[in-house]
Structures are given as structure tokens and as C-alpha cells.
Design a protein around this motif. Structure first.
Motif, PDB file in Angstrom:
ATOM      1  N   THR A  47       0.810  -1.344   0.107  1.00  0.00           N
ATOM      2  CA  THR A  47       0.073   0.118  -0.123  1.00  0.00           C
ATOM      3  C   THR A  47       0.942   1.165  -0.017  1.00  0.00           C
ATOM      4  OG1 THR A  47      -1.841  -1.178   1.234  1.00  0.00           O
ATOM      5  CG2 THR A  47      -1.741   1.022   1.400  1.00  0.00           C
ATOM      6  N   ARG A  48       0.724   2.267  -0.711  1.00  0.00           N
ATOM      7  CA  ARG A  48       1.209   3.479  -0.963  1.00  0.00           C
ATOM      8  C   ARG A  48       0.289   4.505  -0.978  1.00  0.00           C
ATOM      9  NH1 ARG A  48       4.555   0.367   0.496  1.00  0.00           N
ATOM     10  NH2 ARG A  48       6.737  -0.023  -0.563  1.00  0.00           N
ATOM     11  N   ALA A  49       0.703   5.675  -0.415  1.00  0.00           N
ATOM     12  CA  ALA A  49      -0.119   6.892  -0.449  1.00  0.00           C
ATOM     13  C   ALA A  49       0.208   7.894  -1.811  1.00  0.00           C
ATOM     14  CB  ALA A  49       0.145   7.597   0.761  1.00  0.00           C
ATOM     15  N   TYR A  50      -0.797   8.256  -2.353  1.00  0.00           N
ATOM     16  CA  TYR A  50      -0.597   9.472  -3.448  1.00  0.00           C
ATOM     17  C   TYR A  50      -1.533  10.400  -3.274  1.00  0.00           C
ATOM     18  CZ  TYR A  50       2.210   5.700  -5.538  1.00  0.00           C
ATOM     19  OH  TYR A  50       3.261   4.958  -5.529  1.00  0.00           O
ATOM     20  N   SER A  51      -0.972  11.741  -3.127  1.00  0.00           N
ATOM     21  CA  SER A  51      -1.600  12.716  -3.087  1.00  0.00           C
ATOM     22  C   SER A  51      -2.718  13.224  -4.264  1.00  0.00           C
ATOM     23  CB  SER A  51      -0.653  14.091  -2.999  1.00  0.00           C
ATOM     24  OG  SER A  51       0.151  14.093  -2.022  1.00  0.00           O
ATOM     25  N   LEU A  63      -3.727  11.608 -10.042  1.00  0.00           N
ATOM     26  CA  LEU A  63      -2.664  11.472  -9.394  1.00  0.00           C
ATOM     27  C   LEU A  63      -1.526  11.876 -10.018  1.00  0.00           C
ATOM     28  CD1 LEU A  63      -3.273   8.163  -7.496  1.00  0.00           C
ATOM     29  CD2 LEU A  63      -4.039  10.114  -6.904  1.00  0.00           C
ATOM     30  N   CYS A  64      -0.299  12.045  -9.519  1.00  0.00           N
ATOM     31  CA  CYS A  64       0.866  12.273 -10.514  1.00  0.00           C
ATOM     32  C   CYS A  64       1.850  11.563  -9.659  1.00  0.00           C
ATOM     33  CB  CYS A  64       0.733  13.863 -10.261  1.00  0.00           C
ATOM     34  SG  CYS A  64       2.452  14.348 -10.416  1.00  0.00           S
ATOM     35  N   ALA A  65       2.695  10.870 -10.300  1.00  0.00           N
ATOM     36  CA  ALA A  65       3.436   9.910  -9.332  1.00  0.00           C
ATOM     37  C   ALA A  65       4.915   9.909 -10.399  1.00  0.00           C
ATOM     38  CB  ALA A  65       2.966   8.499  -9.207  1.00  0.00           C
ATOM     39  N   ASN A  66       6.070   9.696  -9.759  1.00  0.00           N
ATOM     40  CA  ASN A  66       7.243   9.486 -10.208  1.00  0.00           C
ATOM     41  C   ASN A  66       7.359   7.853 -10.401  1.00  0.00           C
ATOM     42  OD1 ASN A  66       8.760  11.599 -10.508  1.00  0.00           O
ATOM     43  ND2 ASN A  66       9.434  11.707  -8.467  1.00  0.00           N
ATOM     44  N   LEU A  67       8.196   7.396 -11.246  1.00  0.00           N
ATOM     45  CA  LEU A  67       8.499   6.045 -11.320  1.00  0.00           C
ATOM     46  C   LEU A  67       9.612   5.817 -10.397  1.00  0.00           C
ATOM     47  CD1 LEU A  67       8.266   3.224 -12.504  1.00  0.00           C
ATOM     48  CD2 LEU A  67       9.851   3.958 -14.250  1.00  0.00           C
ATOM     49  N   GLY A  71      11.397   0.452  -7.162  1.00  0.00           N
ATOM     50  CA  GLY A  71      10.139   0.179  -6.183  1.00  0.00           C
ATOM     51  C   GLY A  71       9.271  -0.768  -6.366  1.00  0.00           C
ATOM     52  N   HIS A  72       8.282  -0.422  -5.302  1.00  0.00           N
ATOM     53  CA  HIS A  72       7.348  -1.729  -5.304  1.00  0.00           C
ATOM     54  C   HIS A  72       6.126  -1.414  -6.266  1.00  0.00           C
ATOM     55  CE1 HIS A  72      10.087  -3.126  -2.262  1.00  0.00           C
ATOM     56  NE2 HIS A  72       9.625  -4.259  -2.479  1.00  0.00           N
ATOM     57  N   LEU A  73       5.409  -0.214  -5.597  1.00  0.00           N
ATOM     58  CA  LEU A  73       3.909   0.051  -6.358  1.00  0.00           C
ATOM     59  C   LEU A  73       4.118   1.023  -7.231  1.00  0.00           C
ATOM     60  CD1 LEU A  73       0.766  -0.005  -4.513  1.00  0.00           C
ATOM     61  CD2 LEU A  73       1.048   1.848  -6.084  1.00  0.00           C
ATOM     62  N   SER A  74       4.882   1.874  -7.473  1.00  0.00           N
ATOM     63  CA  SER A  74       5.086   2.850  -8.453  1.00  0.00           C
ATOM     64  C   SER A  74       5.351   2.008  -9.817  1.00  0.00           C
ATOM     65  CB  SER A  74       6.217   4.013  -8.332  1.00  0.00           C
ATOM     66  OG  SER A  74       7.316   3.469  -8.035  1.00  0.00           O
ATOM     67  N   PRO A  75       6.117   1.142 -10.016  1.00  0.00           N
ATOM     68  CA  PRO A  75       6.227   0.381 -11.371  1.00  0.00           C
ATOM     69  C   PRO A  75       4.787  -0.074 -11.594  1.00  0.00           C
ATOM     70  CG  PRO A  75       8.243  -0.261  -9.974  1.00  0.00           C
ATOM     71  CD  PRO A  75       7.108   0.417  -9.142  1.00  0.00           C
TER      72      PRO A  75
HETATM   73  C1  LIG Z   1       1.110  11.290   2.221  1.00  0.00           C
HETATM   74  C2  LIG Z   1       2.155  10.823   1.086  1.00  0.00           C
HETATM   75  C3  LIG Z   1       1.666  11.139  -0.105  1.00  0.00           C
HETATM   76  C4  LIG Z   1       2.554  10.774  -1.317  1.00  0.00           C
HETATM   77  N1  LIG Z   1       2.135  11.471  -2.509  1.00  0.00           N
HETATM   78  C5  LIG Z   1       2.721  10.924  -3.345  1.00  0.00           C
HETATM   79  C6  LIG Z   1       2.451  11.673  -4.700  1.00  0.00           C
HETATM   80  O1  LIG Z   1       1.457  12.302  -5.140  1.00  0.00           O
HETATM   81  N2  LIG Z   1       3.426  11.231  -5.640  1.00  0.00           N
HETATM   82  C7  LIG Z   1       4.501  10.459  -5.741  1.00  0.00           C
HETATM   83  O2  LIG Z   1       5.037  10.008  -6.476  1.00  0.00           O
HETATM   84  N3  LIG Z   1       4.672   9.752  -4.591  1.00  0.00           N
HETATM   85  C8  LIG Z   1       3.832  10.091  -3.389  1.00  0.00           C
HETATM   86  N4  LIG Z   1       4.235   9.412  -2.253  1.00  0.00           N
HETATM   87  C9  LIG Z   1       5.254   8.345  -2.269  1.00  0.00           C
HETATM   88  C10 LIG Z   1       4.823   7.105  -2.544  1.00  0.00           C
HETATM   89  O3  LIG Z   1       3.760   6.841  -1.498  1.00  0.00           O
HETATM   90  C11 LIG Z   1       5.527   5.913  -2.565  1.00  0.00           C
HETATM   91  O4  LIG Z   1       6.317   5.970  -1.520  1.00  0.00           O
HETATM   92  C12 LIG Z   1       6.431   6.230  -3.699  1.00  0.00           C
HETATM   93  O5  LIG Z   1       5.613   6.096  -5.166  1.00  0.00           O
HETATM   94  C13 LIG Z   1       7.270   4.968  -3.828  1.00  0.00           C
HETATM   95  O6  LIG Z   1       6.629   3.850  -3.835  1.00  0.00           O
HETATM   96  P1  LIG Z   1       7.393   2.328  -4.174  1.00  0.00           P
HETATM   97  O7  LIG Z   1       6.531   1.326  -3.756  1.00  0.00           O
HETATM   98  O8  LIG Z   1       7.214   2.373  -5.934  1.00  0.00           O
HETATM   99  O9  LIG Z   1       8.792   2.662  -3.638  1.00  0.00           O
HETATM  100  P2  LIG Z   1       9.445   1.699  -2.455  1.00  0.00           P
HETATM  101  O10 LIG Z   1       9.812   0.355  -2.772  1.00  0.00           O
HETATM  102  O11 LIG Z   1       8.714   2.031  -1.431  1.00  0.00           O
HETATM  103  O12 LIG Z   1      10.620   2.542  -2.311  1.00  0.00           O
HETATM  104  C14 LIG Z   1      10.863   3.656  -1.738  1.00  0.00           C
HETATM  105  C15 LIG Z   1      11.905   4.665  -2.145  1.00  0.00           C
HETATM  106  O13 LIG Z   1      11.190   5.554  -2.948  1.00  0.00           O
HETATM  107  C16 LIG Z   1      11.621   6.693  -2.604  1.00  0.00           C
HETATM  108  N5  LIG Z   1      10.445   7.857  -3.085  1.00  0.00           N
HETATM  109  C17 LIG Z   1       9.254   7.994  -2.619  1.00  0.00           C
HETATM  110  N6  LIG Z   1       8.508   8.828  -2.956  1.00  0.00           N
HETATM  111  C18 LIG Z   1       9.095   9.335  -4.126  1.00  0.00           C
HETATM  112  C19 LIG Z   1       9.028  10.125  -4.843  1.00  0.00           C
HETATM  113  N7  LIG Z   1       7.550  10.679  -4.976  1.00  0.00           N
HETATM  114  N8  LIG Z   1       9.805  10.496  -5.974  1.00  0.00           N
HETATM  115  C20 LIG Z   1      10.859   9.967  -5.700  1.00  0.00           C
HETATM  116  N9  LIG Z   1      11.171   8.738  -5.084  1.00  0.00           N
HETATM  117  C21 LIG Z   1      10.412   8.683  -4.277  1.00  0.00           C
HETATM  118  C22 LIG Z   1      11.722   6.712  -0.929  1.00  0.00           C
HETATM  119  O14 LIG Z   1      12.742   7.724  -0.859  1.00  0.00           O
HETATM  120  C23 LIG Z   1      12.541   5.421  -1.156  1.00  0.00           C
HETATM  121  O15 LIG Z   1      14.023   5.448  -1.223  1.00  0.00           O
HETATM  122  C24 LIG Z   1       3.421  10.080  -1.125  1.00  0.00           C
HETATM  123  C25 LIG Z   1       3.727   9.410   0.164  1.00  0.00           C
HETATM  124  C26 LIG Z   1       2.872   9.923   1.164  1.00  0.00           C
HETATM  125  C27 LIG Z   1       3.258   9.421   2.588  1.00  0.00           C
END
Ligand SMILES: Cc1cc2nc3c(=O)[nH]c(=O)nc-3n(C[C@H](O)[C@H](O)[C@H](O)COP(=O)(O)OP(=O)(O)OC[C@H]3O[C@@H](n4cnc5c(N)ncnc54)[C@H](O)[C@@H]3O)c2cc1C
Length: 228
Positions: A47-51, A63-67, A71-75
Motif C-alpha cells: 500500500t502506498r499513498a498518493y496525493s 494522481l501524479c507519480a514518479n517511477l 520501487g514496489h508500487l510505482s512500477p
Molecule cells: C502522504 C503521502 C503522499 C504521497 N504522494 C505522492 C505523490 O503524489 N506522488 C508520488 O510520486 N509519490 C507520493 N508519495 C510516495 C509514495 O507513497 C511512494 O512512497 C512512492 O511512489 C514509492 O513507492 P514504491 O513502492 O514504488 O517504492 P518503495 O519500494 O517504497 O521505495 C521507496 C523509495 O522511494 C523513494 N520515494 C518515495 N516517494 C518518492 C517520490 N515521489 N519520488 C522519488 N522517490 C520517492 C523513497 O525515498 C525510497 O527511497 C506519497 C507518500 C505519502 C506518505
């Protein structure tokens, strides 16, 4: 709840704008809030949060997200095709405009712009007597997400100023350069009656908070959301 991807588009390298719809969506969220997305990978639920980057209304949210490489969820999000579904919950979060609304500085880096876009689109015209300054920091010019839209908003609303800054500016760039920190202090000047909202990765958020504390801004005036 399930959200269906309507469309997504690249808005910068490795950054996408995603538009979802859900009949169960609570369109009455407060700008600045987030949703949490859940996907199952193997035996694990992630589970991951996205504004939410869009203003409230209708049965859609964006939503707007970085890859995040490795990472786990963004891909998973980036691999979604239109029509695909993902589990979500929300809206959640208290990163919203404080009442009464004061003149405010918004500080964002990277996708930290998301909650501010929602707030600005939904709430600028509700507070014509309040001034908002957005300081948006990214590395490269192409990373200035929603730049044309934010520029247009600043032209349309005299109470909104948009100050983008680049840490790796190209030669033709005549705007601000360097990290957001120095620009926040400049925007605040001698005033201590403004609220400062900060959104982005931990390092930037903590650094801006420390600098604001050093110059004596009441911590109740500092509102922040950390993405990691
Ligand atoms: C309240 C809240 C709102 C959020 N809103 C957004 C959003 O609008 N857009 C978004 O892209 N992410 C957002 N995030 C971050 C998002 O929840 C994830 O952590 C992110 O997408 C990485 O998840 P993952 O499972 O792909 O990577 P993971 O396997 O969890 O890897 C974590 C790595 O990702 C890095 N990371 C986390 N967020 C980002 C980011 N945005 N850009 C670059 N590196 C990052 C961390 O520093 C860490 O090194 C938010 C987090 C919170 C707590």
C-alpha cells in the motif's frame, strides 16, 4: 474500493499524470488529501499513498507519480493500461489549508507539487484577500510539472505568485536557481504572520522546517507532508 484508470500521460521523464474514476469515489475530499493504493505482489500486499492532484468534483480523481526504479508500487502504477483497475482507500490526510486562511507560502519539490495543484485549482478564487506564493523546486526545466498551467494561474490571479527554481538550469534559463530553501526565506522576509506548507521528500521538508525554526517562525504555522 476499486478505481479504473481512464488515462495516463507522461508529464516529465519518469513522471506521469493518472486519471482514475470510481463510482464509489467521495468527490467531497479536501484539497491536499491523498488516497492509498494497494496492489498484491506475490504473497505481499503493498500500500502506498498518493496525493490527489485534481480539484474535488465528479467521480474522477487524478494522481501524479514518479517511477521509483526498483520501487514496489510505482512500477505497477506505471504498467497500468487504460481500463485497468486498482484497489484504493481514502481520502485521507490533514495536509489541507488551515483555518482561518493566512497569506501562505507553498513549498514543493518534484511530485510534492500534487496537493498544491489541487488546492490552487479549487481554492484560489475562494480567498481573493489572501496571498499565495508557490516555490517549486526541481532539478531540470523539464521537471517543472504543470508549469504552463501554474504560469497561467499566476497570470489570472493577482493573489497568486509562482516561483519555480532549478538546481540544474539550462543556459537560457533566466528564472530562479538553487534549492527551495533560500527562496522560502526570501518570500517570508521579515513577516512571521504567514503559514508555510511544505511537501516533498523528507530531506527537503526537514531542512526547510529547521530553517524556518531558526528564524523564529511559530511551528504552528508550518504544515508539512513527507513522501518518504
Ligand atoms: C502522504 C503521502 C503522499 C504521497 N504522494 C505522492 C505523490 O503524489 N506522488 C508520488 O510520486 N509519490 C507520493 N508519495 C510516495 C509514495 O507513497 C511512494 O512512497 C512512492 O511512489 C514509492 O513507492 P514504491 O513502492 O514504488 O517504492 P518503495 O519500494 O517504497 O521505495 C521507496 C523509495 O522511494 C523513494 N520515494 C518515495 N516517494 C518518492 C517520490 N515521489 N519520488 C522519488 N522517490 C520517492 C523513497 O525515498 C525510497 O527511497 C506519497 C507518500 C505519502 C506518505
Amino acid at each position: 474500493m476499486k478505481a479504473r484508470l481512464v488515462q495516463s500521460r507522461e508529464i516529465a521523464p519518469n513522471t506521469r499524470h493518472f486519471e482514475f474514476e470510481s463510482p464509489e469515489w467521495n468527490a467531497a475530499f479536501v484539497p491536499g488529501q491523498f488516497v492509498s493504493l494497494t496492489a498484491t505482489v506475490g504473497d505481499d500486499e503493498i500500500t502506498r499513498a498518493y496525493s490527489i492532484v485534481s480539484p474535488p468534483g465528479g467521480n474522477r480523481f487524478a494522481l501524479c507519480a514518479n517511477l521509483v526504479q526498483d520501487g514496489h508500487l510505482s512500477p505497477i502504477l506505471f504498467a497500468m493500461e487504460p481500463g485497468g483497475e486498482i484497489d484504493f482507500k481514502g481520502p485521507y490526510g490533514a495536509f489541507i489549508l488551515r483555518r482561518p486562511v493566512s497569506d501562505s507560502i507553498f513549498v514543493a519539490t518534484g511530485t510534492g507539487i500534487a496537493p498544491f495543484r489541487s488546492m490552487l485549482l479549487a481554492q484560489l478564487n475562494a480567498h481573493p484577500d489572501r496571498h499565495f506564493t508557490l516555490i517549486f523546486g526541481v532539478r531540470h526545466e523539464h521537471g517543472l510539472l504543470y508549469h504552463d498551467e501554474l504560469t497561467a494561474l499566476a497570470q489570472a490571479f493577482p493573489n497568486f505568485e509562482y516561483r519555480p527554481t532549478l538546481t540544474r538550469p539550462p543556459e537560457h534559463w533566466h528564472g530562479r536557481t538553487g534549492r527551495v530553501q533560500q527562496h522560502v526565506l526570501e518570500a517570508l522576509g521579515e513577516r512571521r504572520d504567514m503559514d508555510v506548507y511544505i511537501c516533498g521528500l523528507r530531506e527537503m521538508v526537514d531542512d526547510v522546517r529547521a530553517k524556518l525554526k531558526d528564524i523564529g517562525l511559530d511551528r504552528k504555522r508550518i504544515v508539512y507532508e513527507k513522501y518518504d
